[in-house]
Design a protein around this motif. Structure first.
Motif, short mmCIF file in Angstrom:
data_model
loop_
_atom_site.label_atom_id
_atom_site.label_comp_id
_atom_site.label_asym_id
_atom_site.label_seq_id
_atom_site.Cartn_x
_atom_site.Cartn_y
_atom_site.Cartn_z
N PHE A 141 0.86 -1.18 0.00
CA PHE A 141 0.00 0.00 0.00
C PHE A 141 0.90 1.23 0.00
N LYS A 142 0.34 2.40 -0.27
CA LYS A 142 1.16 3.61 -0.21
C LYS A 142 0.33 4.81 0.25
N THR A 143 1.03 5.80 0.80
CA THR A 143 0.33 6.96 1.36
C THR A 143 0.50 8.23 0.54
N THR A 144 1.32 8.18 -0.50
CA THR A 144 1.57 9.40 -1.28
C THR A 144 0.66 9.51 -2.50
N PHE A 361 -8.50 8.57 2.91
CA PHE A 361 -8.18 7.27 2.33
C PHE A 361 -9.41 6.38 2.19
N ASN A 362 -9.55 5.81 0.98
CA ASN A 362 -10.57 4.80 0.68
C ASN A 362 -9.91 3.71 -0.15
N ASN A 367 -7.25 -0.78 -5.57
CA ASN A 367 -6.68 0.55 -5.32
C ASN A 367 -6.04 0.55 -3.93
N HIS A 368 -4.72 0.41 -3.88
CA HIS A 368 -4.00 0.36 -2.60
C HIS A 368 -3.35 1.70 -2.26
N GLN A 369 -3.85 2.78 -2.87
CA GLN A 369 -3.42 4.13 -2.50
C GLN A 369 -4.60 4.89 -1.90
N GLY A 370 -5.72 4.84 -2.55
CA GLY A 370 -6.96 5.29 -1.95
C GLY A 370 -7.18 6.78 -1.81
#
Length: 390
Positions: A141-144, A361-362, A367-370
């Motif tokens: 997953f990623k947060t950016t 985030f969703n 979709n592992h960024q969301g």
């Protein structure tokens, strides 16, 4: 009178002590372990240092479980990132990996995460870290914000401001490759002609040849797709060669070190950034303002405000994702087990409407960024500071 044998009593005591020892061991193993590999030295150090600072602000307990954070420096190097990931998984037995600071090192860590079926949260920019979804990225997953999301924002701003032609210069690595793909695609959509495409290495000390080609092409605007302080190199060279068109940078430069190194040569530069960068300047109606300020206030209370950056925010958001996923994972399995790692992965994938420092985030199975358009704002550099552009 015959004495009553004491063996049954002794046996009961031994069993009781054994039960307590087992319980104590279970409690030790119940601790959640998080392995963090980031770039606190090397070309990406200006990203990794605020990220490391932010890890010190992570919660000590999540979902009723104590948490141990093991932080390693990958020196902005892919080989070291792999070594770190393998050590964290095989020796430290972590339940989750966080890292790395940049796209190439994150892509290197991805292989270890998939191989060992350890969930991983990247805090780097490249969309290829989680796209296209496959068996490997199933665990990542990623947060950016994706480079494609930011390329769309940049080219829209260009089109709105009369830009008809664009020059492009980027790192000669996965970060640059990803940005070239997305920038070219979005330029076509906006009917902006790309007239030059140049590359440079993160460790280069001169880009004179590349800049001369860009200037001779005479584009209305130039996009520099780089990150951290090395992104200042082409910008300063462009100004030295007299380029007076619009210059755009990516969200990979959103920290004070870039402003310091680039100095007056960055005046007027536009960048797309996460709302956190200018949280206090956002209107109260912005849906991310409250959650962005929560991180900003916590960080500045512990560290010098000049070290605040969007990169620390990405690390903070990784902790928020972990906290949310743990709520569903802890009741299902014990930390330290493959079942718990799988439950954490599933928990991350099921996150919905989670407010964070950079957006809402969703996640979904594909979709592992969301993040959506709420994760970006346009910013201009004015007098050495970030200014929100409504």
């Amino acid at each position: 009178m015959t004495a009553t044998p004491r063996f049954p009593l002794v046996r009961k005591r031994v069993l009781a002590l054994a039960a307590l020892a087992t319980l104590a061991a279970a409690n030790v193993h119940a601790q959640i372990k998080v392995g963090v590999s980031i770039s606190t030295t090397g070309p990406a150090a200006s990203l990794g240092i605020p990220e490391k600072n932010t890890v010190s602000l992570f919660p000590a307990e999540i979902a009723g479980q104590k948490v141990q954070y093991i932080v390693l420096d990958d020196a902005s190097d892919t080989t070291q990132a792999v070594k770190n990931a393998r050590k964290l998984v095989s020796e430290d037995k972590v339940d989750l990996l966080i890292g790395s600071s940049i796209t190439p090192t994150s892509l290197a860590m991805l292989e270890v995460a998939a191989e060992t079926q350890t969930p991983m949260i990247s805090i780097a920019g490249g969309s290829r870290i989680v796209e296209p979804m496959d068996a490997k990225r199933h665990w990542v997953f990623k947060t950016t914000q994706h480079d494609g999301q930011m390329a769309a924002a940049i080219t829209q701003h260009m089109a709105n401001n009369g830009v008809k032609s664009m020059g492009f210069i980027s790192f000669s690595d996965a970060y640059g490759d990803g940005w070239w793909t997305e920038a070219q695609k979005m330029a076509d959509v906006r009917k902006i002609k790309v007239v030059a495409n140049e590359r440079f290495a993160r460790t280069d000390t001169s880009v004179t040849g590349q800049v001369l080609k860009l200037v001779s092409a005479n584009p209305d605007a130039i996009l520099i797709a780089a990150s951290g302080t090395p992104a200042a190199l082409p910008q300063k060279a462009l100004r030295e060669r007299g380029y007076r068109g619009k210059i755009y940078q990516t969200h990979g430069v959103a920290n004070s070190d870039f402003l310091r190194v680039c100095g007056a040569d960055c005046e007027g530069t536009f960048i797309p950034a996460g709302p956190m960068l200018v949280a206090a300047q956002l209107p109260d109606s912005n849906p991310v303002k409250k959650s962005a300020l929560a991180y900003v206030n916590k960080y500045t209370a512990a560290y010098n405000k000049d070290s605040l950056s969007t990169f620390g925010g990405h690390a903070w958001d990784a902790a928020l994702l972990l906290q949310e996923a743990a709520k569903t994972a802890v009741p299902k399995a014990k930390p330290g087990t493959k079942e718990f790692r799988a439950a954490l992965r599933d928990g991350l994938e099921g996150i919905k409407n989670l407010p964070a420092s950079h957006g809402i985030f969703n996640m979904t199975p594909t979709n592992h960024q969301g993040l959506d358009q709420r994760s970006q704002v346009m910013v201009r550099i004015e007098k050495g500071a970030w200014k929100y552009v409504p």
